[in-house]
Scaffold this motif. Structure first.
Motif, PDB file in Angstrom:
ATOM      1  N   LEU A  96       0.831  -1.203   0.000  1.00 29.56           N
ATOM      2  CA  LEU A  96       0.000   0.000   0.000  1.00 29.56           C
ATOM      3  C   LEU A  96       0.867   1.255   0.000  1.00 29.56           C
ATOM      4  CD1 LEU A  96      -3.092   1.070   0.530  1.00 29.56           C
ATOM      5  CD2 LEU A  96      -2.059   1.697   2.695  1.00 29.56           C
ATOM      6  N   ALA A  97       1.878   1.288   0.881  1.00 25.77           N
ATOM      7  CA  ALA A  97       2.735   2.472   0.964  1.00 25.77           C
ATOM      8  C   ALA A  97       3.451   2.731  -0.354  1.00 25.77           C
ATOM      9  CB  ALA A  97       3.745   2.298   2.093  1.00 25.77           C
ATOM     10  N   GLU A  98       3.887   1.662  -1.019  1.00 25.93           N
ATOM     11  CA  GLU A  98       4.580   1.828  -2.299  1.00 25.93           C
ATOM     12  C   GLU A  98       3.640   2.368  -3.369  1.00 25.93           C
ATOM     13  OE1 GLU A  98       7.257  -0.761  -5.499  1.00 25.93           O
ATOM     14  OE2 GLU A  98       6.571  -1.672  -3.619  1.00 25.93           O
ATOM     15  N   ARG A  99       2.417   1.825  -3.423  1.00 27.76           N
ATOM     16  CA  ARG A  99       1.471   2.280  -4.453  1.00 27.76           C
ATOM     17  C   ARG A  99       1.016   3.707  -4.197  1.00 27.76           C
ATOM     18  NH1 ARG A  99      -2.452  -2.971  -5.794  1.00 27.76           N
ATOM     19  NH2 ARG A  99      -0.760  -4.501  -5.996  1.00 27.76           N
ATOM     20  N   VAL A 100       0.789   4.063  -2.926  1.00 27.49           N
ATOM     21  CA  VAL A 100       0.393   5.438  -2.607  1.00 27.49           C
ATOM     22  C   VAL A 100       1.512   6.399  -2.968  1.00 27.49           C
ATOM     23  CG1 VAL A 100      -0.097   7.029  -0.706  1.00 27.49           C
ATOM     24  CG2 VAL A 100      -1.276   4.835  -0.817  1.00 27.49           C
ATOM     25  N   ALA A 101       2.771   6.024  -2.669  1.00 22.55           N
ATOM     26  CA  ALA A 101       3.908   6.887  -2.990  1.00 22.55           C
ATOM     27  C   ALA A 101       4.070   7.067  -4.494  1.00 22.55           C
ATOM     28  CB  ALA A 101       5.185   6.306  -2.391  1.00 22.55           C
ATOM     29  N   GLY A 139      -0.467   7.800  -5.772  1.00 15.92           N
ATOM     30  CA  GLY A 139      -1.407   8.645  -5.045  1.00 15.92           C
ATOM     31  C   GLY A 139      -2.575   7.841  -4.499  1.00 15.92           C
ATOM     32  N   TRP A 140      -3.275   8.437  -3.545  1.00 15.31           N
ATOM     33  CA  TRP A 140      -4.339   7.734  -2.819  1.00 15.31           C
ATOM     34  C   TRP A 140      -5.508   7.304  -3.697  1.00 15.31           C
ATOM     35  CZ3 TRP A 140      -4.522   5.640   1.868  1.00 15.31           C
ATOM     36  CH2 TRP A 140      -3.563   6.031   2.824  1.00 15.31           C
ATOM     37  N   THR A 141      -5.826   8.070  -4.732  1.00 11.95           N
ATOM     38  CA  THR A 141      -7.058   7.797  -5.482  1.00 11.95           C
ATOM     39  C   THR A 141      -6.854   6.849  -6.660  1.00 11.95           C
ATOM     40  OG1 THR A 141      -6.700   9.762  -6.870  1.00 11.95           O
ATOM     41  CG2 THR A 141      -8.005  10.045  -4.863  1.00 11.95           C
ATOM     42  N   HIS A 142      -5.645   6.377  -6.890  1.00 14.80           N
ATOM     43  CA  HIS A 142      -5.377   5.531  -8.055  1.00 14.80           C
ATOM     44  C   HIS A 142      -6.028   4.159  -7.891  1.00 14.80           C
ATOM     45  CE1 HIS A 142      -3.007   3.385 -11.143  1.00 14.80           C
ATOM     46  NE2 HIS A 142      -2.905   4.572 -11.699  1.00 14.80           N
ATOM     47  N   GLU A 143      -6.376   3.554  -9.029  1.00 14.67           N
ATOM     48  CA  GLU A 143      -7.053   2.252  -8.994  1.00 14.67           C
ATOM     49  C   GLU A 143      -6.159   1.165  -8.399  1.00 14.67           C
ATOM     50  OE1 GLU A 143      -5.999   1.078 -13.663  1.00 14.67           O
ATOM     51  OE2 GLU A 143      -8.069   1.469 -13.038  1.00 14.67           O
ATOM     52  N   SER A 144      -4.846   1.342  -8.478  1.00  8.36           N
ATOM     53  CA  SER A 144      -3.950   0.344  -7.877  1.00  8.36           C
ATOM     54  C   SER A 144      -4.085   0.323  -6.365  1.00  8.36           C
ATOM     55  CB  SER A 144      -2.498   0.637  -8.269  1.00  8.36           C
ATOM     56  OG  SER A 144      -2.052   1.867  -7.702  1.00  8.36           O
ATOM     57  N   VAL A 145      -4.362   1.485  -5.757  1.00  6.52           N
ATOM     58  CA  VAL A 145      -4.608   1.549  -4.322  1.00  6.52           C
ATOM     59  C   VAL A 145      -5.992   0.988  -4.011  1.00  6.52           C
ATOM     60  CG1 VAL A 145      -4.810   3.090  -2.323  1.00  6.52           C
ATOM     61  CG2 VAL A 145      -3.051   3.500  -4.056  1.00  6.52           C
ATOM     62  N   GLN A 146      -6.960   1.306  -4.874  1.00  6.82           N
ATOM     63  CA  GLN A 146      -8.314   0.785  -4.701  1.00  6.82           C
ATOM     64  C   GLN A 146      -8.317  -0.735  -4.663  1.00  6.82           C
ATOM     65  OE1 GLN A 146     -10.913   1.798  -7.945  1.00  6.82           O
ATOM     66  NE2 GLN A 146     -12.378   0.198  -7.433  1.00  6.82           N
ATOM     67  N   LEU A 175      10.410  13.971   6.898  1.00  6.79           N
ATOM     68  CA  LEU A 175       9.880  12.782   6.235  1.00  6.79           C
ATOM     69  C   LEU A 175       8.429  12.961   5.833  1.00  6.79           C
ATOM     70  CD1 LEU A 175      11.309   9.707   8.184  1.00  6.79           C
ATOM     71  CD2 LEU A 175      12.137  10.760   6.087  1.00  6.79           C
ATOM     72  N   GLN A 176       7.734  13.892   6.479  1.00  7.77           N
ATOM     73  CA  GLN A 176       6.317  14.104   6.173  1.00  7.77           C
ATOM     74  C   GLN A 176       6.092  14.383   4.696  1.00  7.77           C
ATOM     75  OE1 GLN A 176       5.700  17.257   9.123  1.00  7.77           O
ATOM     76  NE2 GLN A 176       4.036  16.044   9.964  1.00  7.77           N
ATOM     77  N   GLN A 177       7.010  15.147   4.095  1.00  7.29           N
ATOM     78  CA  GLN A 177       6.801  15.545   2.702  1.00  7.29           C
ATOM     79  C   GLN A 177       6.877  14.363   1.742  1.00  7.29           C
ATOM     80  OE1 GLN A 177       9.933  17.798   0.799  1.00  7.29           O
ATOM     81  NE2 GLN A 177      11.456  17.087   2.263  1.00  7.29           N
ATOM     82  N   TRP A 178       7.437  13.244   2.202  1.00  8.65           N
ATOM     83  CA  TRP A 178       7.569  12.073   1.342  1.00  8.65           C
ATOM     84  C   TRP A 178       6.402  11.103   1.481  1.00  8.65           C
ATOM     85  CZ3 TRP A 178      11.170  12.449  -2.263  1.00  8.65           C
ATOM     86  CH2 TRP A 178      12.257  13.292  -2.039  1.00  8.65           C
ATOM     87  N   ILE A 179       5.486  11.363   2.414  1.00 10.97           N
ATOM     88  CA  ILE A 179       4.312  10.508   2.566  1.00 10.97           C
ATOM     89  C   ILE A 179       3.110  11.268   2.002  1.00 10.97           C
ATOM     90  CG2 ILE A 179       2.828   9.249   4.174  1.00 10.97           C
ATOM     91  CD1 ILE A 179       5.135   9.184   6.150  1.00 10.97           C
ATOM     92  N   PRO A 180       2.511  10.802   0.907  1.00  3.99           N
ATOM     93  CA  PRO A 180       1.367  11.515   0.331  1.00  3.99           C
ATOM     94  C   PRO A 180       0.247  11.676   1.352  1.00  3.99           C
ATOM     95  CG  PRO A 180       2.181   9.861  -1.204  1.00  3.99           C
ATOM     96  CD  PRO A 180       2.904   9.633   0.105  1.00  3.99           C
ATOM     97  N   ARG A 181      -0.256  12.883   1.472  1.00  9.32           N
ATOM     98  CA  ARG A 181      -1.309  13.170   2.440  1.00  9.32           C
ATOM     99  C   ARG A 181      -2.662  12.799   1.856  1.00  9.32           C
ATOM    100  NH1 ARG A 181       0.784  16.639   6.492  1.00  9.32           N
ATOM    101  NH2 ARG A 181      -1.328  17.072   7.165  1.00  9.32           N
ATOM    102  N   ALA A 182      -3.586  12.482   2.757  1.00 11.65           N
ATOM    103  CA  ALA A 182      -4.948  12.143   2.333  1.00 11.65           C
ATOM    104  C   ALA A 182      -5.870  13.351   2.425  1.00 11.65           C
ATOM    105  CB  ALA A 182      -5.495  11.004   3.198  1.00 11.65           C
ATOM    106  N   ASP A 183      -5.315  14.545   2.698  1.00 10.38           N
ATOM    107  CA  ASP A 183      -6.140  15.735   2.872  1.00 10.38           C
ATOM    108  C   ASP A 183      -6.975  16.052   1.636  1.00 10.38           C
ATOM    109  OD1 ASP A 183      -4.314  15.660   4.893  1.00 10.38           O
ATOM    110  OD2 ASP A 183      -4.049  17.820   5.008  1.00 10.38           O
ATOM    111  N   ASP A 184      -6.403  15.793   0.451  1.00  9.75           N
ATOM    112  CA  ASP A 184      -7.066  16.209  -0.786  1.00  9.75           C
ATOM    113  C   ASP A 184      -7.898  15.098  -1.415  1.00  9.75           C
ATOM    114  OD1 ASP A 184      -5.867  18.706  -0.559  1.00  9.75           O
ATOM    115  OD2 ASP A 184      -4.055  18.022  -1.583  1.00  9.75           O
ATOM    116  N   LEU A 185      -8.214  14.057  -0.642  1.00  8.55           N
ATOM    117  CA  LEU A 185      -9.065  13.004  -1.182  1.00  8.55           C
ATOM    118  C   LEU A 185     -10.411  13.574  -1.594  1.00  8.55           C
ATOM    119  CD1 LEU A 185      -8.510  10.015   1.257  1.00  8.55           C
ATOM    120  CD2 LEU A 185      -7.773  10.185  -1.102  1.00  8.55           C
TER     121      LEU A 185
END
Length: 502
Positions: free
Chosen positions: A228-233, A236-243, A283-293
């Motif tokens: 999950l962390a690799e696909r989100v990085a 992004g959170w909304t991609h079908e690979s994360v889904q 390190l925060q900047q390297w973890i995609p945030r979910a704020d803009d979901l």
């Protein structure tokens, strides 16, 4: 590109001459405490106090808003255990030791990006493991965090050769493992296994190896957290690979897809906060945030959405037949549930004002089926009610034209609701006293007819009122709609209060 360091044994000797073994000892001892049923506060503090810098950092993190929201001053490790909790202090020690130990010498981009991804995956995996076996949580956390320790150690301690390897790995069509065997004499996975064995952490290495084939629930948690962390990085959170990972996670933790998605998003937010608290590097900047979901997560959860009435703010199309009746707006329960869950997440992890208000408007309009909704805020030194957000047919002009004095000589319903901290439903059945609060100025602005109004309060600060009506169809709000309306007003206040504390 030949180097004197070549082969597994040579690289293990080089890396073990660095400071990594000292870090490994701390991690090993903290892990041993997590596996013991008789571990004491004294044993935990003894491990942490071997390194004064580590002990100081653990105290600083324990005093942070994330770990200690009550802001009680913590001056000793034993007091930190009382206030923050034994397991939490141990987890802080693990995180600080690993993050600082790896980032101390060479905080290059490859190292920070991979470490952030590993840390995000570790938090995800640990939170999945809590549904499986409470005692395995820390083993799963460490296994996920160390699953790339070979590569992390290389980027941290390989010196100038890292630049040349970055260039070689970036060549089109390159096979990473073949390149690594040729240039280093070892792959990163082989280096990971070798380092963990040399640090007497073979059980963690076995769990990492098992995760490659998802052998067992704990190994499955490690695998899913890392993936999950690799696909989100990457996507992004909304991609079908994360889904695609939502259903496997739901199956592992024994819940439905909606709850699994909220679990993943919440864990992502937690990883951002902990990484920012436990590490000196950003390190925060390297973890995609979910704020803009996006608010409408139905596509991600593969839910069917009730056909939507065209937006009231959109002009009618020429293709519509003159006089054709628009379908009545109907509640969409899935949208309503997702909106409430999204607001609850924002109470824990604050987002920007526009995201909060967008969620509120969409949740009440599209979710609860309330035809016109608006947030009237106190503005101009709290002397006027102005519309900050609105949705529904005819409300587009309110943001420009709506202005209602809040401290007029004649009391009116908005001020009354805010002062009484009460949700009100105004219709012809109200007693004369309450109906008198619907002044001509109010009618001029919103029209005549029934409506609901609820106070929005952020802590002790009066924000304004939430307004809703069914004026377009002439229907009344149902009891469930009114209860939902009141709940959204409360959640709006909580979200804004949490935002003000960020």
């Amino acid at each position: 590109m030949k180097h004197e360091t070549h082969g597994l044994r040579s690289w293990l000797e080089r890396l073990n001459r660095a400071e990594l073994p000292a870090m490994a000892v701390v991690v090993h001892d903290l892990l041993r405490l997590s596996q013991s049923e008789t571990a004491s506060v004294a044993q935990l503090t003894e491990v942490l106090m071997r390194d004064a810098a580590l002990a100081s950092k653990v105290l600083r993190v324990s005093n942070s808003v994330y770990c200690n929201p009550g802001r009680e001053v913590i001056k000793t490790l034993s007091r930190a255990v009382v206030v923050v909790g034994f397991d939490q202090v141990r987890m802080i020690g693990l995180s600080v030791s690993l993050l600082d130990g790896l980032l101390k010498n060479s905080p290059r981009e490859q190292l920070q990006a991979l470490l952030a991804r590993s840390f995000h995956g570790a938090v995800q995996a640990r939170n999945m493991a809590q549904y499986l076996n409470q005692r395995q949580q820390e083993e799963v956390f460490i296994a996920t965090l160390l699953s790339h320790i070979g590569e992390l150690a290389f980027w941290s301690h390989a010196g100038s050769m890292t630049d040349r390897l970055v260039t070689a790995l970036s060549e089109p069509g390159v096979d990473p493992d073949k390149l690594l065997r040729r240039e280093l004499g070892v792959t990163f996975d082989q280096l990971t296994v070798g380092l963990l064995k040399s640090w007497n952490m073979g059980e963690i290495g076995q769990l990492i190896q098992a995760s490659r084939s998802s052998d067992g629930p704990a190994a499955r948690a490690v695998a899913l957290g890392s993936e999950l962390a690799e696909r989100v990085a990457t996507d992004g959170w909304t991609h079908e690979s994360v889904q695609a990972l939502i259903e496997p996670v739901a199956e592992l933790i024994g819940t439905d897809a909606e709850h699994a998605w909220q679990q993943l998003v919440g864990s992502g937010q937690e990883a951002v906060r902990i990484a920012g608290t436990c590490s000196n590097a950003d390190l925060q900047q390297w973890i995609p945030r979910a704020d803009d979901l996006p608010l409408d997560l139905s596509a991600l959860l593969q839910m069917e959405v009730v056909p939507q009435v065209p937006s009231a703010d959109e002009p009618s199309t020429e293709s519509k037949l003159e006089g054709e009746a628009e379908p009545l707006l109907q509640p969409n329960l899935e949208m309503l549930k997702l909106s409430i869950d999204h607001l609850k997440l924002m109470v824990r992890a604050p987002m920007d004002v526009d995201t909060i208000l967008h969620t509120v408007m969409q949740g009440l309009h599209r979710g609860a089926g309330i035809e016109r909704v608006a947030l009237m805020v106190l503005a101009e030194k709290q002397t006027q009610f102005r519309v900050r957000a609105a949705i529904g047919k005819g409300t587009q002009r309110w943001r420009e034209t709506f202005s209602l004095p809040s401290a007029d000589s004649a009391p009116q319903v908005f001020t009354h609701a805010l002062e009484q901290r009460d949700c009100l439903w105004l219709d012809s059945s109200n007693s004369g006293g309450l109906q008198q609060l619907v002044t001509p100025a109010v009618v001029e602005l919103v029209g005549s007819g029934p409506f609901a109004v609820a106070p929005v309060v952020a802590g002790s600060r009066r924000v304004g009122v939430l307004y809703g009506d069914m004026r377009l169809s002439g229907r009344e709000l149902s009891a469930s709609q009114l209860a939902t309306f009141k709940r959204f007003a409360e959640l709006t206040g909580l979200c804004l209060q949490r935002l003000s504390q960020r």
